[in-house]
Motif scaffolding. Sequence first.
Motif, PDB file in Angstrom:
ATOM      1  N   SER A 385       0.835  -1.191   0.000  1.00 52.51           N
ATOM      2  CA  SER A 385       0.000   0.000   0.000  1.00 52.51           C
ATOM      3  C   SER A 385       0.872   1.243   0.000  1.00 52.51           C
ATOM      4  N   SER A 386       0.262   2.376  -0.217  1.00 48.96           N
ATOM      5  CA  SER A 386       0.994   3.637  -0.256  1.00 48.96           C
ATOM      6  C   SER A 386       1.675   3.895   1.085  1.00 48.96           C
ATOM      7  N   GLY A 387       2.958   4.138   1.021  1.00 49.82           N
ATOM      8  CA  GLY A 387       3.710   4.454   2.235  1.00 49.82           C
ATOM      9  C   GLY A 387       4.199   3.241   2.987  1.00 49.82           C
ATOM     10  N   GLY A 388       3.673   2.081   2.696  1.00 50.06           N
ATOM     11  CA  GLY A 388       4.097   0.908   3.453  1.00 50.06           C
ATOM     12  C   GLY A 388       4.673  -0.158   2.589  1.00 50.06           C
ATOM     13  N   GLY A 389       4.955   0.165   1.338  1.00 48.54           N
ATOM     14  CA  GLY A 389       5.359  -0.885   0.419  1.00 48.54           C
ATOM     15  C   GLY A 389       6.811  -0.871   0.036  1.00 48.54           C
ATOM     16  N   LEU A 390       7.060  -1.196  -1.210  1.00 53.15           N
ATOM     17  CA  LEU A 390       8.411  -1.373  -1.705  1.00 53.15           C
ATOM     18  C   LEU A 390       9.161  -0.053  -1.737  1.00 53.15           C
ATOM     19  N   SER A 391      10.466  -0.122  -1.592  1.00 59.45           N
ATOM     20  CA  SER A 391      11.251   1.094  -1.468  1.00 59.45           C
ATOM     21  C   SER A 391      11.368   1.842  -2.782  1.00 59.45           C
ATOM     22  N   HIS A 392      11.148   1.190  -3.921  1.00 61.78           N
ATOM     23  CA  HIS A 392      11.215   1.874  -5.193  1.00 61.78           C
ATOM     24  C   HIS A 392       9.821   2.166  -5.715  1.00 61.78           C
ATOM     25  N   ALA A 393       9.580   3.359  -6.185  1.00 62.09           N
ATOM     26  CA  ALA A 393       8.387   3.775  -6.895  1.00 62.09           C
ATOM     27  C   ALA A 393       7.137   3.060  -6.443  1.00 62.09           C
ATOM     28  N   SER A 394       6.084   3.087  -7.235  1.00 66.83           N
ATOM     29  CA  SER A 394       4.840   2.421  -6.876  1.00 66.83           C
ATOM     30  C   SER A 394       4.769   1.086  -7.555  1.00 66.83           C
ATOM     31  N   TYR A 395       3.956   0.203  -6.980  1.00 64.99           N
ATOM     32  CA  TYR A 395       3.843  -1.135  -7.539  1.00 64.99           C
ATOM     33  C   TYR A 395       3.311  -1.102  -8.966  1.00 64.99           C
ATOM     34  N   GLY A 396       3.836  -1.993  -9.787  1.00 62.98           N
ATOM     35  CA  GLY A 396       3.365  -2.096 -11.162  1.00 62.98           C
ATOM     36  C   GLY A 396       4.325  -1.440 -12.132  1.00 62.98           C
ATOM     37  N   GLU A 397       5.251  -0.581 -11.643  1.00 61.11           N
ATOM     38  CA  GLU A 397       6.232   0.023 -12.528  1.00 61.11           C
ATOM     39  C   GLU A 397       7.444  -0.882 -12.598  1.00 61.11           C
ATOM     40  N   VAL A 405      15.719   8.109 -15.988  1.00 61.62           N
ATOM     41  CA  VAL A 405      14.446   8.342 -15.307  1.00 61.62           C
ATOM     42  C   VAL A 405      14.715   8.871 -13.901  1.00 61.62           C
ATOM     43  N   GLN A 406      14.102   9.973 -13.533  1.00 65.13           N
ATOM     44  CA  GLN A 406      14.280  10.574 -12.218  1.00 65.13           C
ATOM     45  C   GLN A 406      12.959  10.550 -11.481  1.00 65.13           C
ATOM     46  N   ARG A 407      12.859   9.834 -10.377  1.00 66.07           N
ATOM     47  CA  ARG A 407      11.632   9.832  -9.615  1.00 66.07           C
ATOM     48  C   ARG A 407      11.905   9.350  -8.205  1.00 66.07           C
ATOM     49  N   GLY A 408      10.985   9.662  -7.311  1.00 69.36           N
ATOM     50  CA  GLY A 408      11.097   9.180  -5.943  1.00 69.36           C
ATOM     51  C   GLY A 408      12.111   9.964  -5.135  1.00 69.36           C
ATOM     52  N   THR A 409      12.437   9.452  -3.958  1.00 68.41           N
ATOM     53  CA  THR A 409      13.385  10.092  -3.068  1.00 68.41           C
ATOM     54  C   THR A 409      14.809   9.838  -3.525  1.00 68.41           C
ATOM     55  N   LEU A 410      15.753  10.562  -2.908  1.00 67.46           N
ATOM     56  CA  LEU A 410      17.159  10.353  -3.235  1.00 67.46           C
ATOM     57  C   LEU A 410      17.573   8.922  -2.927  1.00 67.46           C
ATOM     58  N   ALA A 411      17.061   8.386  -1.805  1.00 71.62           N
ATOM     59  CA  ALA A 411      17.394   7.008  -1.425  1.00 71.62           C
ATOM     60  C   ALA A 411      16.874   6.021  -2.458  1.00 71.62           C
ATOM     61  N   SER A 412      15.625   6.229  -2.939  1.00 73.29           N
ATOM     62  CA  SER A 412      15.066   5.304  -3.921  1.00 73.29           C
ATOM     63  C   SER A 412      15.813   5.395  -5.244  1.00 73.29           C
ATOM     64  N   MET A 413      16.269   6.613  -5.608  1.00 74.21           N
ATOM     65  CA  MET A 413      17.041   6.769  -6.837  1.00 74.21           C
ATOM     66  C   MET A 413      18.387   6.055  -6.719  1.00 74.21           C
ATOM     67  N   GLU A 414      19.010   6.158  -5.535  1.00 78.33           N
ATOM     68  CA  GLU A 414      20.290   5.474  -5.322  1.00 78.33           C
ATOM     69  C   GLU A 414      20.095   3.965  -5.384  1.00 78.33           C
TER      70      GLU A 414
END
Length: 452
Positions: A385-397, A405-414
């Motif tokens: 669910s939103s906020g409680g799921g995988l560390s990268h982007a939203s599910y399904g991507e 591609v630039q999206r999400g937090t700095l941590a998720s981009m790293e």
Amino acid sequence: MKKKGNILIIDDNEAMLVSLRMLLKNVCEDVQTSTNPNAIPTLMRRKRPDVVLLDMNFGRGINNGNEGLLWLREIKRMEPDVAVVLFTAYADIDLAVRGIKDGAADFIVKPFENEVLIEKLRAQLPAKGGKDRTDGQTSSLSSTVNGGIVSRCDAMATVMEMVEKVAPTDANILITGENGTGKEVLAREIHRLSRRRAKQMVTVDMGAITETLFESELFGYVRGAFTDAKSDKPGKMELAEGSTLFMDEIGNLSYPLQAKLLTALQRRTVTRIGGTKEIPIDIRLISATNRDLQQMVKEGSFREDLLYRMNTICLHLPPLRERKEDIIPLAEQFMKKFSDFYNKTPIEIDEKTRRQLLEYPWPGNIRELEHTMERAVIIGEAPLSSGGGLSHASYGEQPIPPTGVQRGTLASMERDLIARTIHECDGNLSLVAQRLDIARQTLYNKIKKYGL
């Protein structure tokens, strides 16, 4: 009158097993027997017994019952609902009480009266046919777990069957598989089932040891060998005496150091840095890697003789995306583990969440799934669910986004950058560190941080 259900009998006396099969053929529909206690995990998984009649002593000359108590606890861990009746030739009331406290349903002393044995086993058989442990996901979880390893899919069941065959031997084992597939967990299971289990397994992460520290870490040193050597220190190989040495990420060992490791394994001795005395070692070696060592041999970056020395048996762990049957049981196992640890109410894994978990490719494998379930427990929301799921982007991507591609937090981009580079380098972490221009130890820390 014959009852439905099945009985599993484990006793090292083949003649006793023959007699019991004859005696019980009119008591129960299915009677399975084995003289080998190491076969218990496989038999529990395949036969799903309603009752286990378990001998207390298997080693020759050993009659303290400790081995039987160990296997009793293991059976109850795998299948808490199964009834275990203890079988012992020694009328030790204290031992029987210990067994009952550990979950045994009853006990019987050899020599036994046939009528008494039959009565005790009948009392433990289900009243209306065998127990159905296949309905529902959660109820069947316990029967699929061996030492923390879920093996419902065919590929993992095959691996675990091989583990049960080779664990009691001293054969050197190489475990291969992608990052996060559970190679160290499997190594610990092999050690747990081995004859060396009385001593703790010693682990060394070859990816985390610099070349300059390799010899002192593995072979030890004597006082005065170098500036900071203020006292004698045994190395990992000495510490693993009589036990198992697990060498993780063995593919990261440089070519010159491979020769030193091979020499120690061949001679079965080590010499501490600064010392002259050869110290004999009795170890069982288990190695693990996410790299293709055969290809490295062809390229000249890994010694063929060392590969043969450590590769008596090779076990390959499939990635989680190829173990669809194991995803939900693993998720439930981690949910319970972290709910207990954080003292929180478990989150329901509903049908929608199950589908999402099964469809996601899990590039970080079991480690990523474990971290996902831990975050879900901490945050208190469904895993995806939103906020409680995988560390990268939203599910399904796409889990590894295309370059640029630039999206999400700095941590998720790293995390995405590291995941993509690992994918492009086919898991060669030395090459990944080189491409990202970071130290290999820093890369390892980030891999563990992000669950890759």
